[in-house]
Design a protein around this motif. Sequence first.
Motif, mmCIF file in Angstrom:
data_model
loop_
_atom_site.group_PDB
_atom_site.id
_atom_site.type_symbol
_atom_site.label_atom_id
_atom_site.label_comp_id
_atom_site.label_asym_id
_atom_site.label_seq_id
_atom_site.Cartn_x
_atom_site.Cartn_y
_atom_site.Cartn_z
ATOM 1 N N GLY B 125 4.590 2.372 -5.893
ATOM 2 C CA GLY B 125 3.723 1.190 -5.556
ATOM 3 C C GLY B 125 2.931 1.187 -4.249
ATOM 4 N N VAL B 126 3.127 2.439 -3.562
ATOM 5 C CA VAL B 126 2.218 2.443 -2.333
ATOM 6 C C VAL B 126 1.330 3.542 -2.196
ATOM 7 N N ALA B 127 0.246 3.377 -1.916
ATOM 8 C CA ALA B 127 -0.953 4.092 -1.832
ATOM 9 C C ALA B 127 -0.983 4.475 -0.056
ATOM 10 N N VAL B 128 -1.150 5.638 0.276
ATOM 11 C CA VAL B 128 -1.164 5.760 1.832
ATOM 12 C C VAL B 128 -2.574 6.603 2.072
ATOM 13 N N GLN B 142 -6.085 7.565 -4.986
ATOM 14 C CA GLN B 142 -7.596 7.226 -5.159
ATOM 15 C C GLN B 142 -7.783 6.830 -6.645
ATOM 16 N N ASP B 143 -7.429 7.954 -7.407
ATOM 17 C CA ASP B 143 -7.945 7.553 -8.826
ATOM 18 C C ASP B 143 -7.273 6.468 -9.463
ATOM 19 N N THR B 144 -6.095 6.031 -9.293
ATOM 20 C CA THR B 144 -5.565 4.994 -9.900
ATOM 21 C C THR B 144 -6.053 3.751 -9.381
ATOM 22 N N LEU B 145 -6.363 3.882 -8.112
ATOM 23 C CA LEU B 145 -7.125 2.409 -7.540
ATOM 24 C C LEU B 145 -8.590 2.519 -8.110
ATOM 25 N N GLY B 146 -9.305 3.642 -8.089
ATOM 26 C CA GLY B 146 -10.521 3.670 -8.521
ATOM 27 C C GLY B 146 -10.670 3.012 -10.001
ATOM 28 N N LYS B 147 -9.874 3.121 -10.953
ATOM 29 C CA LYS B 147 -9.748 2.420 -11.952
ATOM 30 C C LYS B 147 -9.845 0.936 -12.029
ATOM 31 N N HIS B 148 -9.294 0.267 -11.206
ATOM 32 C CA HIS B 148 -9.661 -0.928 -10.831
ATOM 33 C C HIS B 148 -10.474 -1.331 -10.081
ATOM 34 N N GLY B 149 -11.369 -0.403 -9.670
ATOM 35 C CA GLY B 149 -12.592 -0.827 -8.943
ATOM 36 C C GLY B 149 -12.058 -0.787 -7.480
ATOM 37 N N VAL B 150 -11.056 -0.604 -7.162
ATOM 38 C CA VAL B 150 -10.658 -0.800 -5.518
ATOM 39 C C VAL B 150 -11.073 0.777 -4.975
ATOM 40 N N ILE B 151 -11.563 0.289 -3.548
ATOM 41 C CA ILE B 151 -12.089 1.376 -2.780
ATOM 42 C C ILE B 151 -10.973 1.460 -1.681
ATOM 43 N N PHE B 152 -10.255 2.724 -1.568
ATOM 44 C CA PHE B 152 -9.351 2.831 -0.528
ATOM 45 C C PHE B 152 -9.595 4.245 -0.143
ATOM 46 N N CYS B 153 -10.230 4.355 1.203
ATOM 47 C CA CYS B 153 -10.606 5.773 1.710
ATOM 48 C C CYS B 153 -10.599 5.598 3.087
ATOM 49 N N ASP B 191 -11.660 7.727 13.290
ATOM 50 C CA ASP B 191 -11.641 7.382 11.740
ATOM 51 C C ASP B 191 -10.683 5.958 11.568
ATOM 52 N N GLY B 192 -10.262 5.916 10.437
ATOM 53 C CA GLY B 192 -9.355 4.703 10.006
ATOM 54 C C GLY B 192 -9.678 4.498 8.373
ATOM 55 N N SER B 193 -9.355 3.472 8.113
ATOM 56 C CA SER B 193 -9.303 3.215 6.638
ATOM 57 C C SER B 193 -10.130 2.194 6.377
ATOM 58 N N PHE B 194 -10.877 2.146 5.078
ATOM 59 C CA PHE B 194 -11.600 1.238 4.438
ATOM 60 C C PHE B 194 -11.161 0.654 3.257
ATOM 61 N N CYS B 195 -11.077 -0.506 2.857
ATOM 62 C CA CYS B 195 -10.578 -0.760 1.576
ATOM 63 C C CYS B 195 -11.515 -2.180 1.123
ATOM 64 N N PHE B 196 -11.834 -2.101 -0.157
ATOM 65 C CA PHE B 196 -12.659 -2.980 -0.857
ATOM 66 C C PHE B 196 -11.986 -3.516 -2.097
ATOM 67 N N ILE B 197 -11.502 -4.638 -2.220
ATOM 68 C CA ILE B 197 -11.256 -5.363 -3.543
ATOM 69 C C ILE B 197 -12.207 -6.071 -4.222
ATOM 70 N N GLN B 220 -6.634 7.616 20.857
ATOM 71 C CA GLN B 220 -6.888 7.318 19.596
ATOM 72 C C GLN B 220 -7.685 5.843 19.336
ATOM 73 N N PHE B 221 -8.669 5.992 18.527
ATOM 74 C CA PHE B 221 -9.622 4.914 18.452
ATOM 75 C C PHE B 221 -10.051 4.682 16.820
ATOM 76 N N GLU B 222 -9.052 4.038 16.076
ATOM 77 C CA GLU B 222 -9.164 4.012 14.698
ATOM 78 C C GLU B 222 -9.921 2.423 14.445
ATOM 79 N N ARG B 223 -10.570 2.648 13.209
ATOM 80 C CA ARG B 223 -11.234 1.265 12.964
ATOM 81 C C ARG B 223 -10.629 0.970 11.204
ATOM 82 N N THR B 224 -10.456 -0.031 11.213
ATOM 83 C CA THR B 224 -10.086 -0.517 9.743
ATOM 84 C C THR B 224 -10.777 -1.779 9.248
#
Lengths: 253, 482
Positions: B125-128, B142-153, B191-197, B220-224
């Motif tokens: 149950g954890v996407a990394v 990413q595929d599993t999440l995509g099915k629910h319309g969740v963007i995690f990239c 870089d960093g992560s983006f998520c959209f629910i 290191q300069f990331e942005r989430t």
Amino acid sequence: MLLNIKNLHVSINGKEIIKGLNLGVNKGEVHAIMGPNGTGKSTLAAAITGREGYEITQGEIWYKNKNIIGMPAEERANEGIFLSFQYPVEIPGVSMTNFMRTALNAQREYHELPAIPAGEFLKLMEEKKNLVEIHSKLNNRSVNEGFSGGEKKKNEIFQMAMLQPSLAILDETDSGLDIDALKVVAKGVTGLRSEENAFIVITHYQRLLDYIVPDFVHVLFDGKIVKSGGKNLALELEEKGYEWIKEQYHAGS
Amino acid sequence: MENNPGTNILDEVTQGDYKFGFYTDIENDFAPRGLTEETIHFISAKKEEPEWMLQFRLKAFRHWLTLKEPEWAHLHHRPINYQDIIYYAAPKKKELASLDEVDPELLETFNKLGISLDEQKKLTGVAVDAVIDSVSVKTTFQDTLGKHGVIFCSFSEAVKNHPELIKKYMGSVVQYTDNYFAALNSAVFSDGSFCFIPNDVRCPLELSTYFRINAANTGQFERTLIVAESNSYVSYMEGCTAPMRDENQLHAAIVEIVAMENAEVKYSTVQNWYPGDKNGIGGIYNFVTKRGLCKGNNSKISWTQVETGSAITWKYPSCVLMGDNSVGEFYSVAVTNHYQQADTGTKMIHLGKNTRSTIISKGISAGKSNNSYRGLVKILPNASNSRNFSQCDSLLLGDKCGAHTFPYIQAGNETSIVEHEATTSKISEDQLFYCNQRGINTEKAIGLIVNGYAKEVLNKLPMEFAVEAQKLLAITLEGSVG
Ligand SMILES: Nc1ncnc2c1ncn2[C@@H]1O[C@H](COP(=O)(O)OP(=O)(O)O)[C@@H](O)[C@H]1O
Ligand SMILES: [Mg+2]
């Protein structure tokens, strides 16, 4: 002999508190140590259990045929020495379950046994709780936090029952207890008593000794055992107080 | 005890070693050392960014040039030479279609850290999203999440694939003008992560980003950025480590969260950047701006952090409670040992009516470290019937460390209630001996006591993280008692 203390001298911050103490305890025996406040009873318990800051300047403590001076406190505990504290300390946030499991597993690890399975452990907790008549939800309460005086002492006996020591030292476990709690403590001790273990019961009052009948009674005064006898000595002390011991001691020295 | 033998004990238990200090030899692409407009052009070109992104960076950079490093924190460090830092380092192979293409050295690195990027061996149950130095190397599920319309990239992918969302939300919570390090990050973030629910979605997996600094002399300069639309829920976790090095490395990140009506975001961090050695040599300088905006009514953002690493931590995860009835929470355990310094806390800004905030901060200091809680609770005049409860506790191990509390309270109306409680305590020698007497050695005893002390906060972490965090607390304090 399970415990053999020879000519023990203990200092705290350079001040000598125990001044040449001898005591032998065999398996199956109960020894009572009595004496006025400030004579070194708790200091003796600390020296036997290996508390830091208690400097042994002379003498030997033999336990299970090993001189344990210098042995770390946790090792002595794992070798079966248990102290029921005069003032049990509170450890906020650490549940009794977690604490007891850590303690029990430390002991098992020391004896190269695997950790106790969770189910077995909880069963053991319930069994021993009943023994000391702790009915509250002990498991999730933090160690001694918010416990009443009586609950703290019962909790010490509960831990003793869980850890099954070979030598248990009870440091004034009876002080401040009402008669019902006292009976519970006594029941815990008698329930545990066997030919394989021994007890040192430190107390002010002969009251507890009505329930835990000692084989020997020693009077500690000024860092030394000044008088030893059978259980009747306790009755005599109860009757006459400690003044006559002091007088005898000062006349003799 | 009068003679206090406990102090020596405490000195010794805090001598533990950092377990994640290895370095992986991977081929890297570096930016030239130093920071000029050219550096920014270089980074932007490397990432094949659109013009609007480059312009955003340049604007931030020009603003940064006008700023001075903040000096108000209870922190002391040698001046940072911003021209001596490499602002971009990336493993050479990129554009990975499958895990087989990831540099095996990299996979090994994450395996050593206990993070599997192999979806077959998934943590349940954890996407990394795994970010090493300046780039994201792999995002799982990413595929599993995509099915629910969740963007995690990765953030870079989001800039390419979801420019409208990025343009709309990036900088909407933490403006590039916010502070010195936010401006720096906005100029050079890699870089960093983006998520959209999306609306009405309860994210089916825990999302997590794992940050690893690997290359030397780099920052290191990331942005989430996390956006939770109406009636959505997500739990997000962040972890980080770095190799042991004698020089100090800079980490300056930004995290922005937006929660719309009825949305809830739980953000958990276990921060374990390299803290430097026993003598205070090396370690990460960690300057981070984290802020969540409870934009919609009844929204909720909660920050849970376990801070054990970094030579210096400067970090105040905050909530702006804009929507009526919105809720902000901050649960923190910050441990400092040796010469570590932490100045951390939160800001709760109440704008909406009936807004509520809770602050639970547990500082643990050992060795010669300094640990400060700094928190602002600000209730604006219109935020009627709002409430804050703050509890700030400090635990001291030994007598050479420092604990400080700087609470700032501004209550702007009569109907709101602000409560603040603070305590300072020590692990007593009595507690340690009590444990010893039950067969528990001092090191284990400290772990037990510290975890007990921090329990209220640790309980807020997702399960997978809680276990790791408990171990980490014990390890961080290893050697602080003996
Ligand atoms: N940590 C300590 N530092 C200095 N003196 C101590 C300390 N602990 C005990 N003492 C002293 O040692 C003596 C014996 O104390 P204690 O063993 O507690 O007596 P008892 O248990 O018989 O009442 C007392 O005079 C007490 O003040
Ligand atoms: Mg005493």
